[in-house]
Design an enzyme around this catalytic site. Structure first.
Site, PDB file in Angstrom:
ATOM      1  N   HIS A 284       8.143   2.968  10.367  1.00 49.95           N
ATOM      2  CA  HIS A 284       8.337   2.241   9.118  1.00 49.95           C
ATOM      3  C   HIS A 284       7.188   2.418   8.143  1.00 49.95           C
ATOM      4  CE1 HIS A 284       5.736  -0.276  11.503  1.00 49.95           C
ATOM      5  NE2 HIS A 284       5.531  -1.088  10.495  1.00 49.95           N
ATOM      6  N   CYS A 285       6.129   3.140   8.529  1.00 48.35           N
ATOM      7  CA  CYS A 285       4.937   3.215   7.668  1.00 48.35           C
ATOM      8  C   CYS A 285       4.565   4.633   7.266  1.00 48.35           C
ATOM      9  CB  CYS A 285       3.733   2.575   8.376  1.00 48.35           C
ATOM     10  SG  CYS A 285       3.778   0.773   8.429  1.00 48.35           S
ATOM     11  N   ILE A 286       4.218   5.462   8.226  1.00 45.85           N
ATOM     12  CA  ILE A 286       3.570   6.739   7.927  1.00 45.85           C
ATOM     13  C   ILE A 286       4.434   7.685   7.091  1.00 45.85           C
ATOM     14  CG2 ILE A 286       2.366   8.721   8.906  1.00 45.85           C
ATOM     15  CD1 ILE A 286       1.690   7.032  11.304  1.00 45.85           C
ATOM     16  N   ILE A 288       6.493   6.843   4.851  1.00 41.32           N
ATOM     17  CA  ILE A 288       6.877   6.178   3.612  1.00 41.32           C
ATOM     18  C   ILE A 288       5.682   5.823   2.729  1.00 41.32           C
ATOM     19  CG2 ILE A 288       7.923   4.059   2.691  1.00 41.32           C
ATOM     20  CD1 ILE A 288       9.781   4.108   5.148  1.00 41.32           C
ATOM     21  N   ASP A 289       4.686   5.171   3.318  1.00 42.55           N
ATOM     22  CA  ASP A 289       3.602   4.566   2.536  1.00 42.55           C
ATOM     23  C   ASP A 289       2.838   5.531   1.638  1.00 42.55           C
ATOM     24  OD1 ASP A 289       4.449   2.401   3.909  1.00 42.55           O
ATOM     25  OD2 ASP A 289       2.707   2.222   5.205  1.00 42.55           O
TER      26      ASP A 289
END
Length: 454
Positions: A284-286, A288-289
């Site tokens: 959910h992070c790498i 996208i962020d």
């Protein structure tokens, strides 16, 4: 002597801060956690375990029903942990109960749009709901990962629609989540918590609150700084993963084993941190962020060439893996991929967790089907593919059973996610071309004569 108009709000604000501090200090403050996913549920249980009356909010009624029965749907929170805090915890879809909260944390998704731009719709919708049910003397903390400036530019104006004045009637801060699904060493309680406020008072209240919840709080100068901290952490990982993925492609062309190279380099006691390649980026992070920062940088007329190049490399890795499988089938078995039967082993994005968010394994499975291959997948942690925005046509596709791996006839087996519970010896016995994207065969000392590292 009476107080003038400028003096009165200051004194009232000081009084409110003092009362809210007292409720936080004696842990009588009621805490609301909005969003009961991989971030919110562990946070809610941790807060409740520290003695705070806690209310978990979610729009998904099925989650509320499951949690109300004392069951957890997230590996990081056991049923036992949930039941231990049942006395001071409740779960609801009734957001009017936000009026009972002294502290509100927002833990909702911040995905990318189809055009790889920030999608803050969940944050915005939540902020409007909070504003409709907000009372004075409340601390609101955003935990959702986003670009620097979101708290001030998006959250604060929406909360102000309540008629309550930020930093006078209510207090606003940002504290990025740092959940790492499957990490047995670090969880919500013992992972340092970065906190930044929209004012000194907000920072002080947020710091005080989290010091009553986690072991170590790291205050920074502003909410925007705290937002930048989380983006920086994930940009660092994305760029370094892209680097080793590119090295994998280069070293493979040279006949070198990138895993052996990295392991040897990691023996250097300074100046090197090992990252390992894979079939793409998930979670959910790498994935996208970094694009949040890329989008925000355009506002300042700046480009993020390094970040965008890293994203390009990581996004292309599933295609590289398919190309390696196609070559291995042709050279080792004289087969075309379009006429082959392929088993994808591991469908979640990360080993030992059932998390499917942005999983490159699903993209690989879909690409194989587009190439005309007949496909199955095996993942003991994901018995059925859940609803996914990008792959609705794969909904409810079921994993084969482990005992079917030997019974079925596969031309190729692709190791995409290396769960520890998988019996790789059984897989090694199958008469098939094996493409290993995780180096699991070499790590387990299994025969390598039919294995291609990818």
């Amino acid at each position: 002597m009476g107080m003038d108009d400028q003096e009165r709000p200051h004194l009232l604000s000081s009084e409110m801060i003092g009362r809210l501090k007292q409720r936080i200090s004696d842990r009588t403050a009621t805490v609301g956690v909005i969003g009961l996913g991989y971030v919110g549920l562990p946070l809610a249980v941790t807060i409740a375990s520290r003695g705070f009356p806690t209310i978990g909010f979610d729009i998904d009624a099925s989650k509320i029903e499951v949690l109300g029965s004392g069951q957890s749907y997230i590996e990081a929170v056991t049923d036992e942990a949930l039941q231990q805090v049942a006395g001071n915890t409740s779960f609801t879809a009734d957001f009017a109960r936000l009026r009972d909260c002294d502290v509100i944390t927002i833990c909702v998704p911040t995905p990318l749009s189809r055009y790889r731009e920030p999608d803050l719709s969940f944050v915005e919708q939540t902020a409007r709901i909070v504003a409709q049910n907000l009372t004075s003397e409340t601390l609101i903390v955003l935990e959702s990962t986003t670009y620097p400036g979101t708290t001030r530019e998006v959250l604060v104006p929406l909360l102000a629609e309540s008629g309550l004045l930020p930093e006078k009637d209510i207090f606003v801060a940002f504290s990025p989540e740092r959940e790492d699904p499957g990490n047995a060493k670090f969880g919500t309680r013992n992972t340092p918590k970065v906190v930044g406020g929209e004012s000194d008072a907000s920072l002080e209240l947020a710091r005080m609150f989290y010091e009553n919840v986690v072991e170590n709080v790291v205050p920074v100068s502003s909410a925007a700084t705290a937002e930048a901290v989380k983006i920086t952490e994930n940009v660092f990982r994305a760029v370094n993963i892209a680097l080793v993925n590119e090295l994998k492609v280069i070293y493979d062309a040279m006949g070198l084993d990138v895993w052996e190279v990295i392991d040897a380099a990691a023996t250097k006691p300074f100046g090197f941190m090992p990252f390992y390649p894979g079939p793409g980026l998930g979670g959910h992070c790498i994935p996208i962020d970094p694009f949040y920062l890329t989008w925000k940088a355009r506002e300042y007329g700046l480009s993020t060439r390094f970040i965008e190049l890293a994203g390009e490399i990581n996004v292309n890795m599933p295609h590289y893996v398919i190309a390696q499988l196609r070559t291995a089938l042709d050279q080792r078995a004289g087969l075309a991929l379009s006429k082959s039967r392929i088993l994808v082993v591991g469908i979640s994005y990360k080993k030992n967790v059932p998390d499917m968010r942005e999983s490159p394994s699903v993209q690989i499975l879909d690409l194989l089907r587009e190439c005309g291959a007949e496909t199955d997948y095996f993942d003991p942690l994901v018995p059925r593919i859940p609803s996914m925005r990008e792959y609705p046509h794969l909904l409810d596709m079921a994993s084969i059973r482990e005992d079917e791996i030997s019974a079925r006839s596969y031309d190729g087996i692709l190791i995409a996610t290396d769960h520890d519970v998988i019996d790789y010896k059984r897989i090694a016995e199958v008469d098939a071309v094996i493409v290993d994207t995780r180096n699991v065969f070499a790590r387990n000392g299994l025969p390598m004569h039919r294995v291609t590292k990818a």
